[in-house]
Design a protein around this motif. Structure first.
Motif, PDB file in Angstrom:
ATOM      1  N   PRO A  95      -8.442   8.516 -12.450  1.00 43.75           N
ATOM      2  CA  PRO A  95      -7.363   9.449 -12.895  1.00 43.75           C
ATOM      3  C   PRO A  95      -6.237   9.855 -11.944  1.00 43.75           C
ATOM      4  N   ALA A  96      -7.006  10.368 -10.819  1.00 46.09           N
ATOM      5  CA  ALA A  96      -5.851  10.845  -9.777  1.00 46.09           C
ATOM      6  C   ALA A  96      -5.305   9.627  -9.136  1.00 46.09           C
ATOM      7  N   GLU A  97      -5.696   8.533  -8.887  1.00 47.36           N
ATOM      8  CA  GLU A  97      -5.284   7.552  -8.356  1.00 47.36           C
ATOM      9  C   GLU A  97      -4.047   6.933  -9.223  1.00 47.36           C
ATOM     10  N   ALA A  98      -4.229   6.930 -10.322  1.00 47.44           N
ATOM     11  CA  ALA A  98      -2.921   6.583 -11.185  1.00 47.44           C
ATOM     12  C   ALA A  98      -1.961   7.291 -10.982  1.00 47.44           C
ATOM     13  N   LEU A  99      -2.150   8.610 -10.883  1.00 49.45           N
ATOM     14  CA  LEU A  99      -1.138   9.567 -10.720  1.00 49.45           C
ATOM     15  C   LEU A  99      -0.310   9.413  -9.304  1.00 49.45           C
ATOM     16  N   LEU A 100      -1.323   9.282  -8.223  1.00 46.29           N
ATOM     17  CA  LEU A 100      -0.916   9.146  -6.800  1.00 46.29           C
ATOM     18  C   LEU A 100       0.035   7.782  -6.889  1.00 46.29           C
ATOM     19  N   LEU A 101      -0.299   6.702  -7.518  1.00 50.45           N
ATOM     20  CA  LEU A 101       0.271   5.381  -7.496  1.00 50.45           C
ATOM     21  C   LEU A 101       1.787   5.480  -8.025  1.00 50.45           C
ATOM     22  N   ARG A 102       1.677   6.167  -9.097  1.00 49.87           N
ATOM     23  CA  ARG A 102       3.201   6.682  -9.536  1.00 49.87           C
ATOM     24  C   ARG A 102       3.930   7.520  -8.790  1.00 49.87           C
ATOM     25  N   ALA A 103       3.389   8.132  -8.097  1.00 50.78           N
ATOM     26  CA  ALA A 103       4.367   9.043  -7.020  1.00 50.78           C
ATOM     27  C   ALA A 103       4.670   8.087  -5.961  1.00 50.78           C
ATOM     28  N   ILE A 104       3.882   7.140  -5.332  1.00 51.93           N
ATOM     29  CA  ILE A 104       4.130   6.245  -4.326  1.00 51.93           C
ATOM     30  C   ILE A 104       5.253   5.378  -4.724  1.00 51.93           C
ATOM     31  N   VAL A 105       5.217   4.863  -5.909  1.00 51.24           N
ATOM     32  CA  VAL A 105       6.448   3.872  -6.164  1.00 51.24           C
ATOM     33  C   VAL A 105       7.669   4.804  -6.258  1.00 51.24           C
ATOM     34  N   GLN A 106       7.611   5.981  -6.853  1.00 50.48           N
ATOM     35  CA  GLN A 106       8.640   7.043  -6.893  1.00 50.48           C
ATOM     36  C   GLN A 106       9.459   7.032  -5.420  1.00 50.48           C
ATOM     37  N   THR A 107       8.398   7.480  -4.585  1.00 48.46           N
ATOM     38  CA  THR A 107       8.860   7.718  -3.331  1.00 48.46           C
ATOM     39  C   THR A 107       9.472   6.435  -2.542  1.00 48.46           C
ATOM     40  N   LEU A 108       9.021   5.255  -2.753  1.00 50.29           N
ATOM     41  CA  LEU A 108       9.401   4.153  -2.193  1.00 50.29           C
ATOM     42  C   LEU A 108      10.887   3.688  -2.594  1.00 50.29           C
ATOM     43  N   LEU A 109      11.005   3.948  -3.906  1.00 51.44           N
ATOM     44  CA  LEU A 109      12.383   4.031  -4.712  1.00 51.44           C
ATOM     45  C   LEU A 109      13.429   5.151  -4.010  1.00 51.44           C
ATOM     46  N   ASP A 110      12.861   6.249  -3.792  1.00 54.10           N
ATOM     47  CA  ASP A 110      13.689   7.373  -3.280  1.00 54.10           C
ATOM     48  C   ASP A 110      14.205   7.221  -2.018  1.00 54.10           C
ATOM     49  N   HIS A 111      13.335   6.605  -1.143  1.00 53.65           N
ATOM     50  CA  HIS A 111      13.791   6.310   0.072  1.00 53.65           C
ATOM     51  C   HIS A 111      14.395   4.823   0.336  1.00 53.65           C
ATOM     52  N   SER A 112      14.781   4.404  -0.735  1.00 54.52           N
ATOM     53  CA  SER A 112      15.640   2.908  -0.680  1.00 54.52           C
ATOM     54  C   SER A 112      14.803   1.970   0.305  1.00 54.52           C
ATOM     55  N   LEU A 113      13.392   1.962   0.123  1.00 46.70           N
ATOM     56  CA  LEU A 113      12.684   0.875   0.426  1.00 46.70           C
ATOM     57  C   LEU A 113      12.395  -0.300  -0.144  1.00 46.70           C
ATOM     58  N   CYS A 114      12.707  -0.237  -1.364  1.00 40.56           N
ATOM     59  CA  CYS A 114      12.682  -1.327  -2.184  1.00 40.56           C
ATOM     60  C   CYS A 114      13.627  -1.312  -3.587  1.00 40.56           C
ATOM     61  N   ILE A 115      13.432  -2.350  -4.286  1.00 41.26           N
ATOM     62  CA  ILE A 115      14.589  -2.490  -5.230  1.00 41.26           C
ATOM     63  C   ILE A 115      13.811  -2.750  -6.557  1.00 41.26           C
ATOM     64  N   ALA A 116      14.070  -1.838  -7.589  1.00 43.02           N
ATOM     65  CA  ALA A 116      13.488  -2.097  -8.926  1.00 43.02           C
ATOM     66  C   ALA A 116      14.364  -2.965  -9.618  1.00 43.02           C
ATOM     67  N   GLU A 117      13.714  -4.158 -10.102  1.00 41.47           N
ATOM     68  CA  GLU A 117      14.504  -5.282 -10.873  1.00 41.47           C
ATOM     69  C   GLU A 117      13.650  -5.436 -12.079  1.00 41.47           C
ATOM     70  N   GLU A 118      14.510  -5.180 -13.366  1.00 36.05           N
ATOM     71  CA  GLU A 118      13.980  -5.487 -14.654  1.00 36.05           C
ATOM     72  C   GLU A 118      14.002  -6.918 -14.930  1.00 36.05           C
ATOM     73  N   THR A 119      12.852  -7.569 -15.420  1.00 40.04           N
ATOM     74  CA  THR A 119      12.710  -8.932 -15.770  1.00 40.04           C
ATOM     75  C   THR A 119      11.881  -8.939 -17.237  1.00 40.04           C
ATOM     76  N   PRO A 120      12.145 -10.107 -17.700  1.00 38.39           N
ATOM     77  CA  PRO A 120      11.201 -10.426 -18.828  1.00 38.39           C
ATOM     78  C   PRO A 120       9.748 -10.197 -18.791  1.00 38.39           C
ATOM     79  N   HIS A 121       9.356 -10.070 -17.760  1.00 40.28           N
ATOM     80  CA  HIS A 121       7.837 -10.063 -17.244  1.00 40.28           C
ATOM     81  C   HIS A 121       7.446  -8.646 -16.818  1.00 40.28           C
ATOM     82  N   GLY A 122       8.539  -7.729 -16.654  1.00 39.51           N
ATOM     83  CA  GLY A 122       8.216  -6.432 -16.497  1.00 39.51           C
ATOM     84  C   GLY A 122       9.034  -6.076 -15.235  1.00 39.51           C
ATOM     85  N   ARG A 123       8.880  -4.802 -14.646  1.00 38.77           N
ATOM     86  CA  ARG A 123       9.589  -4.465 -13.609  1.00 38.77           C
ATOM     87  C   ARG A 123       9.151  -5.022 -12.253  1.00 38.77           C
TER      88      ARG A 123
END
Length: 232
Positions: A95-123
């Motif tokens: 449960p804690a890991e799932a929360l942390l992973l979402r925080a990491i993804v948001q951090t990577l996006l906030d710091h412009s280290l990756c691009i989020a691309e929507e596709t038919p297979h998911g983001r």
């Protein structure tokens, strides 16, 4: 911990002290400035072991680097799967890991280290710094501006590409490890290429722009690069 739980634990640990919620939030902010705690941007959560971010983030970037097509991305949904490869990471309870992973993804996006691309297979989370394909420019382009700089050139390059990718001024075309191409609404090519062969810790970003591109769009493109440099 959720902030309310943290405050409650402090009250229990310090029964003789008088403090309010604002005092606790100030203390957390001061700890965050020293890298000793990290308020997350959702759920009013506080991470008391910020170093955990590094191991998990490293595993995500490693997966992007290992992509068979050499295009540096990972499917976001895969990150949240229990069987994702977190080899070498001291993992948290699920449960804690799932929360942390979402925080990491948001951090990577906030710091412009990756691009989020929507596709038919998911983001997809696309990491320009992890592309392994290099682009050789077959012609001698008109280089309007070149910038040579020192420091963390990979971070500078990646965040610049991501910001251009999300800008409203240009359409994105293609990414490589050492180049990125964009287009105007009328299809004029605007690109940039990085060369880090000048020496360790030094690189040059060169801009190549279709000569038919309107002058005002050339200026906007150049300004994006020019203003990005002082951030680092």
């Amino acid at each position: 911990l959720r902030f309310a739980e943290l405050a409650q634990r402090l009250e229990q640990a310090l029964p003789g002290q008088r403090f309010g919620e604002s005092d606790v939030r100030t203390a957390v902010a001061l700890l965050a400035n020293q890298g000793l705690a990290l308020p997350l941007k959702f759920g009013d959560l506080v991470l008391l072991q910020p170093e955990l971010l590094n191991g998990y983030a490293g595993a995500i970037i490693r997966a992007a680097r290992a992509h068979k097509d050499e295009i540096g991305y990972v499917l976001e949904a895969d990150i949240y799967r229990p069987d994702f490869d977190f080899t070498g990471v001291a993992r948290l309870p699920r449960p804690a890991e799932a929360l942390l992973l979402r925080a990491i993804v948001q951090t990577l996006l906030d710091h412009s280290l990756c691009i989020a691309e929507e596709t038919p297979h998911g983001r997809l989370l696309v990491f320009p710094s992890q592309y392994r394909r290099e682009k050789e420019i077959p012609w001698q382009p008109d280089l309007f501006v070149s910038y040579t700089f020192g420091g963390e050139w990979q971070t500078i390059w990646t965040t610049l590409v991501v910001r251009l990718w999300y800008s409203q001024e240009f359409e994105h075309r293609e990414l490589w490890r050492n180049a990125a191409e964009f287009a105007s609404s009328r299809g004029h090519l605007l690109g940039l290429k990085i060369d880090n062969r000048q020496g360790e810790g030094e690189a040059t970003i060169s801009l190549f722009i279709d000569v038919r591109t309107p002058d005002e769009l050339k200026v906007i493109f150049i300004e994006y690069v020019h203003r990005h440099q002082p951030r680092y």
